[in-house]
Design an enzyme around this catalytic site. Structure first.
Site, PDB file in Angstrom:
ATOM      1  N   ASP A  35       0.834  -1.195   0.000  1.00 10.27           N
ATOM      2  CA  ASP A  35       0.000   0.000   0.000  1.00 10.27           C
ATOM      3  C   ASP A  35       0.872   1.249   0.000  1.00 10.27           C
ATOM      4  O   ASP A  35       1.969   1.246   0.576  1.00 10.27           O
ATOM      5  CB  ASP A  35      -0.887   0.038   1.244  1.00 10.27           C
ATOM      6  CG  ASP A  35      -1.919  -1.082   1.260  1.00 10.27           C
ATOM      7  OD1 ASP A  35      -2.201  -1.629   0.192  1.00 10.27           O
ATOM      8  OD2 ASP A  35      -2.436  -1.392   2.356  1.00 10.27           O
ATOM      9  N   TYR A  84       5.850  -8.408   8.748  1.00 10.93           N
ATOM     10  CA  TYR A  84       5.481  -7.004   8.870  1.00 10.93           C
ATOM     11  C   TYR A  84       5.567  -6.552  10.315  1.00 10.93           C
ATOM     12  O   TYR A  84       5.263  -7.313  11.243  1.00 10.93           O
ATOM     13  CB  TYR A  84       4.034  -6.769   8.417  1.00 10.93           C
ATOM     14  CG  TYR A  84       3.750  -7.083   6.978  1.00 10.93           C
ATOM     15  CD1 TYR A  84       3.840  -6.100   5.999  1.00 10.93           C
ATOM     16  CD2 TYR A  84       3.357  -8.358   6.590  1.00 10.93           C
ATOM     17  CE1 TYR A  84       3.555  -6.381   4.670  1.00 10.93           C
ATOM     18  CE2 TYR A  84       3.072  -8.657   5.266  1.00 10.93           C
ATOM     19  CZ  TYR A  84       3.171  -7.666   4.311  1.00 10.93           C
ATOM     20  OH  TYR A  84       2.899  -7.948   2.999  1.00 10.93           O
ATOM     21  N   ASP A  86      -7.133   1.933   7.827  1.00  9.91           N
ATOM     22  CA  ASP A  86      -5.860   2.616   8.057  1.00  9.91           C
ATOM     23  C   ASP A  86      -6.122   4.110   8.220  1.00  9.91           C
ATOM     24  O   ASP A  86      -7.275   4.549   8.330  1.00  9.91           O
ATOM     25  CB  ASP A  86      -4.848   2.324   6.941  1.00  9.91           C
ATOM     26  CG  ASP A  86      -5.334   2.762   5.557  1.00  9.91           C
ATOM     27  OD1 ASP A  86      -6.204   3.659   5.481  1.00  9.91           O
ATOM     28  OD2 ASP A  86      -4.849   2.217   4.558  1.00  9.91           O
ATOM     29  N   ARG A 113      -4.158  -5.159   7.674  1.00 13.46           N
ATOM     30  CA  ARG A 113      -5.226  -4.265   8.109  1.00 13.46           C
ATOM     31  C   ARG A 113      -6.400  -5.055   8.691  1.00 13.46           C
ATOM     32  O   ARG A 113      -7.010  -4.649   9.682  1.00 13.46           O
ATOM     33  CB  ARG A 113      -5.689  -3.390   6.944  1.00 13.46           C
ATOM     34  CG  ARG A 113      -4.694  -2.301   6.565  1.00 13.46           C
ATOM     35  CD  ARG A 113      -5.152  -1.542   5.335  1.00 13.46           C
ATOM     36  NE  ARG A 113      -5.096  -2.363   4.128  1.00 13.46           N
ATOM     37  CZ  ARG A 113      -5.932  -2.241   3.096  1.00 13.46           C
ATOM     38  NH1 ARG A 113      -6.895  -1.338   3.121  1.00 13.46           N
ATOM     39  NH2 ARG A 113      -5.804  -3.021   2.038  1.00 13.46           N
TER      40      ARG A 113
END
Length: 304
Positions: free
Chosen positions: A44, A72, A86, A182
């Site tokens: 992203d 991550y 987000d 997310r």
């Protein structure tokens, strides 16, 4: 010919397609002409970190990179859930509930191992021929089915782990392909009786590549200004370190390049990287002693 991997430490705000365009532009400015370039897994624009970019023959391995596990670091902020999950989205739910560390510690094991996960509405998944994020931006309801993914490990790096209520939590997750961080943040917050969204997302690893392999956008731009390409590009075989080698003699290498089957090899079944000396010739699948080409590479045996 330019073949290999440029591992970009993607900066905040840059899309994956823009990163690919930056590689193409810098290679062109450096005099390499038109080169095939592709990325090994979307990040992203709000995310940073490891973005493998395949160049030349390495683009034939981009699919393997998409299937690779990823790691991550991410921060979930409690109290607000957004439609994009987000910082970019609009707030769609709020909660005054803030979890304690002991509550978080009790919940995290539920999100480790095989789990079911509903992807974000704002994702690149296809729905009736359109991207989910396009439908969501147009105000349409996006109903995505749950999918099975695997979280291999999930650990906290939040400094304050006392018994007070926490407004945010930073985690490191090692996940299978198809996992949406997310969505993971959303589900953890909900399981804690709150809501939340991601405020920081950084990819630490993609397959065999980590931040130690990555270069900055400035380093990439230096190539277009004359800096040596070999300072920023990794060989094609850097993506194959987890695959055993099959060393070929010249006749075998010729046969594999022609797509012929090698018979009578006394090796266990599985995937191998077939080499002529140190040069990758192909990925081959061995079954019952026969090796068949899965993906061939057009690389020269002669050092350039």
């Amino acid at each position: 010919m330019v073949n290999g991997w440029i591992i970009l430490d993607k900066p905040h705000g840059l899309g994956s397609t823009q990163a690919v365009a930056a590689v193409k532009r810098n290679l062109r400015q450096a005099g390499f002409g038109k080169v095939k370039v592709g990325h090994g897994g979307t990040l992203d624009p709000l995310a940073t970190g490891v973005l493998p970019i395949a160049v030349g023959e390495a683009t034939k391995l981009a699919g393997r990179m998409l299937d690779a596990t990823k790691e991550y670091a991410f921060t979930v902020q409690f109290g607000r859930e957004t439609d994009t999950l987000d910082l970019e989205g609009k707030v769609i739910a709020e909660s005054d509930r803030r979890p304690t560390w002991s509550e978080i510690e009790a919940v995290l094991p539920r999100f480790t191992g095989p789990i079911e996960q509903v992807p974000p509405a704002y994702s690149a998944l296809m729905v009736d021929g359109a991207r989910a994020y396009d439908l969501a931006r147009a105000g349409e309801a996006v109903d995505l089915p749950a999918r099975s993914v695997t979280v291999f490990s999930l650990t906290s790096v939040t400094a304050d782990q006392g018994e007070g209520a926490l407004s945010e939590l930073t985690l490191v997750a090692h996940v299978s392909k198809g996992t949406y961080i997310r969505s993971l943040a959303r589900d953890i917050a909900r399981a804690l009786g709150s809501v939340g969204h991601v405020t920081m997302l950084r990819r630490l690893r993609a397959g065999p590549f980590d931040l130690g392999h990555a270069i900055s956008l400035d380093n990439l731009n230096d190539v277009g200004k004359g800096a040596p390409l070999e300072h920023v590009i990794l060989p094609l075989e850097a993506a194959l370190v987890d695959i055993p080698a099959l060393n070929l003699d010249p006749e075998q290498a010729r046969a594999v390049r022609q797509g012929r089957v090698l018979a009578g090899l006394p090796l266990p079944d599985g995937l191998y990287q077939a080499l002529s000396g140190t040069v990758p010739v192909a990925l081959v699948e061995l079954a019952g002693g026969d090796a068949r080409v899965v993906r061939g590479f057009n690389l020269s045996d002669v050092a350039e």
